[in-house]
Design a protein around this motif. Sequence first.
Motif, mmCIF file in Angstrom:
data_model
loop_
_atom_site.group_PDB
_atom_site.id
_atom_site.type_symbol
_atom_site.label_atom_id
_atom_site.label_comp_id
_atom_site.label_asym_id
_atom_site.label_seq_id
_atom_site.Cartn_x
_atom_site.Cartn_y
_atom_site.Cartn_z
ATOM 1 N N MET A 1 6.832 -32.970 10.884
ATOM 2 C CA MET A 1 6.572 -32.939 12.112
ATOM 3 C C MET A 1 5.048 -33.736 12.437
ATOM 4 O O MET A 1 4.059 -33.420 12.066
ATOM 5 N N ARG A 2 5.030 -34.518 13.329
ATOM 6 C CA ARG A 2 3.754 -34.896 13.831
ATOM 7 C C ARG A 2 3.316 -34.049 14.636
ATOM 8 O O ARG A 2 3.703 -33.732 15.817
ATOM 9 N N ARG A 3 1.843 -33.950 14.896
ATOM 10 C CA ARG A 3 1.102 -33.111 15.716
ATOM 11 C C ARG A 3 1.703 -33.485 17.138
ATOM 12 O O ARG A 3 1.793 -32.629 18.133
ATOM 13 N N ARG A 4 1.545 -35.042 17.358
ATOM 14 C CA ARG A 4 1.917 -35.463 18.655
ATOM 15 C C ARG A 4 3.191 -34.909 19.311
ATOM 16 O O ARG A 4 3.411 -34.449 20.382
ATOM 17 N N PRO A 148 3.546 -32.734 -0.447
ATOM 18 C CA PRO A 148 3.738 -32.725 1.092
ATOM 19 C C PRO A 148 4.807 -33.510 1.471
ATOM 20 O O PRO A 148 5.475 -32.855 2.437
ATOM 21 N N ASP A 149 5.079 -34.655 0.872
ATOM 22 C CA ASP A 149 6.279 -35.295 1.237
ATOM 23 C C ASP A 149 7.384 -34.809 0.805
ATOM 24 O O ASP A 149 8.565 -34.773 1.781
ATOM 25 N N LYS A 150 7.512 -34.075 -0.358
ATOM 26 C CA LYS A 150 8.753 -33.278 -0.661
ATOM 27 C C LYS A 150 8.933 -32.090 0.188
ATOM 28 O O LYS A 150 10.097 -31.621 0.568
ATOM 29 N N ILE A 155 11.934 -29.381 4.882
ATOM 30 C CA ILE A 155 12.052 -28.903 6.285
ATOM 31 C C ILE A 155 12.676 -29.699 7.121
ATOM 32 O O ILE A 155 13.424 -29.220 8.093
ATOM 33 N N ASN A 156 12.704 -31.060 6.826
ATOM 34 C CA ASN A 156 13.703 -31.572 7.843
ATOM 35 C C ASN A 156 15.065 -31.361 7.531
ATOM 36 O O ASN A 156 16.049 -31.348 8.314
#
Length: 235
Positions: A1-4, A148-150, A155-156
């Motif tokens: 998730m992007r912080r924005r 982190p990418d994995k 999470i997705n």
Amino acid sequence: MRRRYFLLTLAVLAGTAVIAKAKVIWGGMPWNGPPASPPQPVIADGWKFFTTDEAALAEAIAERLIPADELSIGAKEAGCVVFIDAQLAGDYGKGSYLYLDGPLKQGLPQAGPQFKDGPATRWRVGLAALDKAVRGQYQGKRFVELSPDKQDALINQWEAGSLALDGVDAKLFFNLVLWNVREGYFADPIYGGNKDMAGWKLVGFPGAQYDFRDYLNQPGKKLDIQPVSFIRKQS
């Protein structure tokens, strides 16, 4: 998730420095009742609910939901899991505020889900199911051992409900975890999270101010109000 994206979903929690209308009370503090007992500060002196492995997994998940960036610290440094751990060890974890008795029936979507277990049990069962699913998908590796990418990819899948969790509704468990991490990032620091009021400073929330009489005559002006925590009030 992007912080924005994360922050956009929390617009209702954002503090505002513009006061549209207020009633001014002069002559000292209007409240003369007996003082309330302040909450006891949560101290990060060992896990109260989580095992060491559960805490490591929870912190790794939280850090991917709210990663550190140029705007602020991440969920792990902010103490989100310290906050969650304390909550799960108490009445919130037991589900004291929930109706947990049967019969359990699926109602209308707007009524929301009904659970037979409180959040503490749902966290414990959910983390075990998630750990099992990750190990099965990545040849025995734990979530904390992945890049982190994995981790983000997992999470997705989890959020979408496509990651099969034994005996656990993946979407409902994800929503619980995400909501609790958010709470840890924005709750008063006295409860263990929101280190140095980082979450409040990020969105401009003033915290536990007594009142705003000093700012009423400044309409339209950007107010750089320094947030106040219950911890500071007790010191």
